[in-house]
Design a protein around this motif. Structure first.
Motif, PDB file in Angstrom:
ATOM      1  N   LEU A  97       0.143  -8.352  -4.551  1.00 15.92           N
ATOM      2  CA  LEU A  97       1.110  -7.182  -3.956  1.00 15.92           C
ATOM      3  C   LEU A  97       1.366  -6.538  -5.610  1.00 15.92           C
ATOM      4  N   PRO A  98       0.845  -5.677  -6.859  1.00 16.91           N
ATOM      5  CA  PRO A  98       1.656  -5.300  -7.318  1.00 16.91           C
ATOM      6  C   PRO A  98       2.683  -4.799  -7.350  1.00 16.91           C
ATOM      7  N   HIS A  99       2.581  -3.879  -6.161  1.00 18.75           N
ATOM      8  CA  HIS A  99       3.703  -2.879  -5.999  1.00 18.75           C
ATOM      9  C   HIS A  99       4.780  -3.209  -5.425  1.00 18.75           C
ATOM     10  N   LEU A 100       4.375  -4.033  -4.883  1.00 17.76           N
ATOM     11  CA  LEU A 100       6.382  -5.280  -3.975  1.00 17.76           C
ATOM     12  C   LEU A 100       6.586  -6.347  -5.470  1.00 17.76           C
TER      13      LEU A 100
ATOM     14  N   ARG B  30       0.669  -1.234  -0.132  1.00 17.31           N
ATOM     15  CA  ARG B  30      -0.140  -0.029   0.140  1.00 17.31           C
ATOM     16  C   ARG B  30       0.843   1.089  -0.286  1.00 17.31           C
ATOM     17  N   ILE B  31       1.553   0.811   0.801  1.00 12.55           N
ATOM     18  CA  ILE B  31       2.846   2.620   1.044  1.00 12.55           C
ATOM     19  C   ILE B  31       3.652   2.843  -0.612  1.00 12.55           C
ATOM     20  N   ALA B  32       4.688   1.378  -0.645  1.00 14.83           N
ATOM     21  CA  ALA B  32       5.069   1.431  -2.236  1.00 14.83           C
ATOM     22  C   ALA B  32       5.185   2.451  -3.025  1.00 14.83           C
ATOM     23  N   PRO B  33       3.790   2.733  -3.172  1.00 11.58           N
ATOM     24  CA  PRO B  33       3.543   3.915  -4.844  1.00 11.58           C
ATOM     25  C   PRO B  33       4.297   5.188  -4.063  1.00 11.58           C
ATOM     26  N   ASP B  34       4.310   5.193  -3.054  1.00 10.23           N
ATOM     27  CA  ASP B  34       4.899   6.795  -2.251  1.00 10.23           C
ATOM     28  C   ASP B  34       6.115   7.198  -1.802  1.00 10.23           C
TER      29      ASP B  34
END
Length: 827
Positions: free
Chosen positions: A516-519, A490-494
């Motif tokens: 978990l797309p961002h991870l 959830r916080i990866a895009p930041d």
């Protein structure tokens, strides 16, 4: 066995130059050996001896009791005592030395140690007239060397014991390798030095104790060959040899020695201070290496002797490495000593050692024996803050002991895990979660808020030393793993770059059931970028594919992808246009990546044609997001696009772009009017806009009114841009090939004499530095064509002025030319 004896006495009166003489030499002693023995038998009285000592003063003088190795392998045991000379009037102090020679390999009767012969009643102070039994046939320790007396002495010398023992160990080990290290014991009484030797003989391993050489007194300590040398306080200043370790022991002159840092010596000192020398023999039964601290520390702890943290750690490590050496009773005593509630100085290293011991005993010893170790470790993990402890398995808390621990520690664990986390410690949090699982403490209600605090802390960490512990936690606790991975995703895009760095150091486990797309993008991006090289648009496409979800369905994956691919710089204007085409403005608006596109436009080089096109698209696509100075700068770039002849287009909402002016309506004023809203404007943006205007005004089809207005603005930035544009290669090439263009430039650059100083400087430089070199390259026919073009566009007077200007090498138009120029028709 009969041992050879020697007697050595002070030199007789009148025997100047000699210290003494042999008065009796036993059979079998080689004459050559006597020369080596003689320096060892002399005696030099203290410096403060009275001229005529009384009997009491004589008895108080030191005795030199020594044990020395000789070159042929034999050993010499000797006692030298001071004597009053016959006839008090002479005032001469004499001495007598009685010595016994032990052949190589021979031992004292009963395998006793040399120091035990110190008080033998068979030492004599005169040369006997007949044979007597040697002093070693019945060694007798005598007063001062009995166990009780040595215990009293050890207590009195407590501050020095460990340091002296440590140096004795060093001397024995170094000298066994050919060294010459020695220990000097500064005492007022030679009897106290003998007691030191008695202590050492019980502490040292037997094979070292029997070879320890010593003398209880010497006036020349630096020259004494023995390993331990007794010295009076007044002679301590003579101890200047580098290999001598000096100990000022006891009395007003003594100074406590600093900590030895030697676990064996510290333990031996505590054993003697507790008056338990029998423990040395018990420790040797554990078959440790000579001078090994572990067996002695284990024995002392089992006997109830309190040790320091380093010694307790040594005992725990030694027992952990040999879990079958101790029987069950010894193990129980050792565990009890290590876990005693009275200990308040445990160190981190000690807890680590206890953890190793628990691991070694777990499954080998009854649970009742190991339970105190498990309780100690878990309590330290919670209350002591030791995050590096190796925790026990859950099986260690299956019984009633575990339930009691849970009830005692649950309130503390839940209170800390549920706190605000203002100073969140990752190692601490991981440790508490692991302890909570061991004790079956339910943390489900705290988990959502906890992982929301832990996830940002993982990204902000300066190092990743906690990585192994975190991975172990995630492997143990599925619910924690699921919640934490979701929070990190959830916080990866930041901050996707920080997430990529985290995953590069700590390989978090991705499950097949979580998207978990961002991870996933962060985990793969480094390899993707390496394979794509400088083709970042391809890298973006591949990174987006690893997400497994479209940016149209989840716009934030676009933010993560852009942050990963362009982590070290902003996109170029060309890349930004492709980004804008690859995803709709709505997707960029939702992802927040439109700011990267704006930065690409504003950071583009002045000659990047895509910057103006990108600016136009951004103004249309994000009319409500781009505001303030950034909007003003983009309007300048869009103005450059207009100057290149693209015209104007309506914005996305159907309205015309604010303050847009169609071509032919005050270009220079428009450019200058746009600049204030863009301040502080990027140099590239200003150069882009002003340069486009200047190039448009250099074109033959430009409106004369626009050029006139441009020149008369007097703005230095505008005029400087015009000067730079006139020096570009397309303009120079046209000057050399198009007579009409060259004539037009001449007429414009030699006109407007009243436009101000900035134009005067610019025009003069253009005539001399740009036009003149171009004209000089023309043929005669070319120059004539320029003259004809000047005449057609101007007048015969302007033609004459051109000819006059062309004949001059450098300089201005001259008085006539300026006068004719002033008559040029102005639009």
């Amino acid at each position: 066995m009969s041992l050879a004896q020697l007697h050595y006495t002070s030199a007789a009166p009148g025997d100047e130059g000699t210290v003494g003489r042999f008065t009796a030499v036993g059979p079998g002693i080689p004459t050559a050996l006597l020369s080596e023995i003689e320096p060892l038998l002399g005696y030099e009285p203290p410096g403060d001896v009275p001229f005529l000592p009384t009997d009491a003063e004589l008895r108080s003088m030191p005795q030199a009791f020594g044990f020395t190795h000789l070159s042929d392998g034999s050993r010499l045991l000797s006692r030298a005592v001071p004597l009053a000379a016959p006839g008090a009037a002479s005032g001469q102090l004499r001495f007598h030395t009685h010595a016994v020679l032990l052949p190589a390999g021979a031992r004292l009767p009963g395998d006793r140690l040399p120091i035990t012969a110190w008080r033998s009643p068979r030492w004599v102070s005169v040369t006997p007239s007949g044979a007597i039994p040697d002093p070693l046939t019945s060694p007798h320790a005598g007063p001062g060397l009995e166990r009780e007396a040595l215990g009293d002495f050890a207590v009195s010398r407590g501050p020095w014991l460990a340091a002296v023992f440590a140096d004795l160990r060093r001397v024995r080990l170094e000298n066994a390798s050919g060294g010459t290290a020695r220990v000097a014991l500064v005492e007022r009484q030679s009897e106290d030095v003998a007691r030191w030797i008695g202590l050492a003989s019980s502490v040292l391993p037997p094979e070292h104790a029997e070879r320890l050489t010593f003398t209880t007194y010497s006036r020349r300590p630096s020259l004494a060959p023995q390993q331990v040398v007794g010295v009076l306080p007044e002679d301590a200043h003579l101890l200047d040899a580098a290999e001598i370790r000096v100990h000022l022991c006891g009395g007003p002159h003594g100074r406590p020695s600093p900590p030895s840092g030697d676990a064996w010596a510290e333990t031996a000192a505590r054993v003697w201070r507790n008056r338990a020398p029998e423990l040395f023999d018990q420790a040797r039964l554990l078959h440790g290496e000579p001078f090994a601290a572990g067996p002695l520390a284990v024995t002392a702890l089992c006997a109830g002797i309190a040790l320091g943290p380093a010694e307790r750690s040594t005992a725990a490590v030694w027992a952990a490495e040999r879990p079958y050496t101790l029987d069950e009773e010894q193990t129980r005593k050792l565990v009890g000593a290590l876990t005693a509630a009275s200990i308040d100085d445990r160190s981190g290293g000690e807890f680590d050692a206890v953890g190793r011991l628990f691991c070694a005993l777990d499954g080998r010893s009854p649970a009742a024996v190991t339970a105190p170790l498990a309780a100690m470790l878990v309590t330290e993990a919670v209350r002591g803050g030791n995050g590096s402890l190796e925790l026990p398995d859950r099986s260690a808390f299956a019984g009633p002991e575990g339930k009691a621990m849970s009830e005692a520690l649950a309130p503390e664990i839940l209170a800390e895990l549920g706190g605000s986390g203002a100073a969140l410690d990752i190692v601490r949090t991981v440790q508490l979660l692991r302890v909570a699982r061991l004790l079956d403490i339910d943390c489900a209600e705290l988990l959502p808020s906890l992982v929301d605090r832990v996830a940002p802390a993982l990204l902000a960490a300066a190092d990743f030393a906690w990585g192994p512990a975190l991975l172990e936690l995630l492997d143990e606790q599925f619910d924690v793993r699921t919640a934490l991975l979701v929070a990190l995703d959830r916080i990866a895009p930041d901050d996707p770059a920080a997430m990529e760095r985290l995953l590069g150091r700590v390989p978090l486990p991705f499950t097949g059931t979580q998207s978990l797309p961002h991870l996933r993008m962060c985990a793969e991006s480094r390899a993707v970028r390496a394979s794509c090289g400088e083709d970042r648009t391809s890298a973006l496409s591949r990174v987006l594919r690893t997400a497994g979800i479209s940016p149209f369905a989840e716009p934030l994956v676009l933010r993560s992808a852009v942050g990963l691919v362009w982590a070290d710089r902003e996109p170029t204007a060309t890349e930004a246009r492709m980004l804008l085409e690859a995803a709709t403005s709505d997707a960029h608006r939702s992802a927040g990546t439109w700011s990267h596109l704006v930065s690409a436009a504003l950071g583009a080089a002045a000659d990047d044609a895509d910057a103006a096109e990108l600016a136009h698209d951004l103004l249309r696509g994000f009319p409500h997001q781009i505001l303030g100075r950034e909007r003003g700068a983009l309007l300048l770039l869009d103005f450059a696009r207009t100057m290149r002849g693209a015209g104007t287009e309506p914005e996305a909402d159907g309205a015309k772009a604010p303050d847009q002016t169609a071509p032919g309506e005050g270009w220079a004023d428009r450019a200058l009017a746009l600049r204030p809203a863009a301040e502080p404007v990027e140099p590239g943006v200003l150069e882009h806009a002003f340069g486009a205007l200047a190039r448009r005004l250099l074109a033959p089809e430009r409106p004369d009114a626009e050029l006139y207005a441009f020149v008369h603005t007097g703005d230095p930035d505008l005029l400087a841009a015009y000067g730079r544009a006139a020096r570009e290669e397309p303009v120079l090439a046209r000057l050399r090939s198009d007579p009409a263009f060259a004539a037009d430039c001449y007429l414009n650059w030699s006109a407007h004499p009243h436009a101000g100083a900035h134009w005067a400087g610019t025009s003069t430089a253009l005539l001399d530095e740009v036009l003149r070199p171009a004209v000089r390259e023309l043929s005669s026919a070319g120059v004539l064509a320029v003259e004809e073009a000047v005449e057609r566009a101007g007048s015969s007077g302007r033609t004459d002025a051109f000819r006059a200007w062309n004949r001059r090498q450098t300089g201005t138009l001259g008085r006539i030319g300026r006068r004719l120029a002033g008559k040029v028709r102005r639009p």
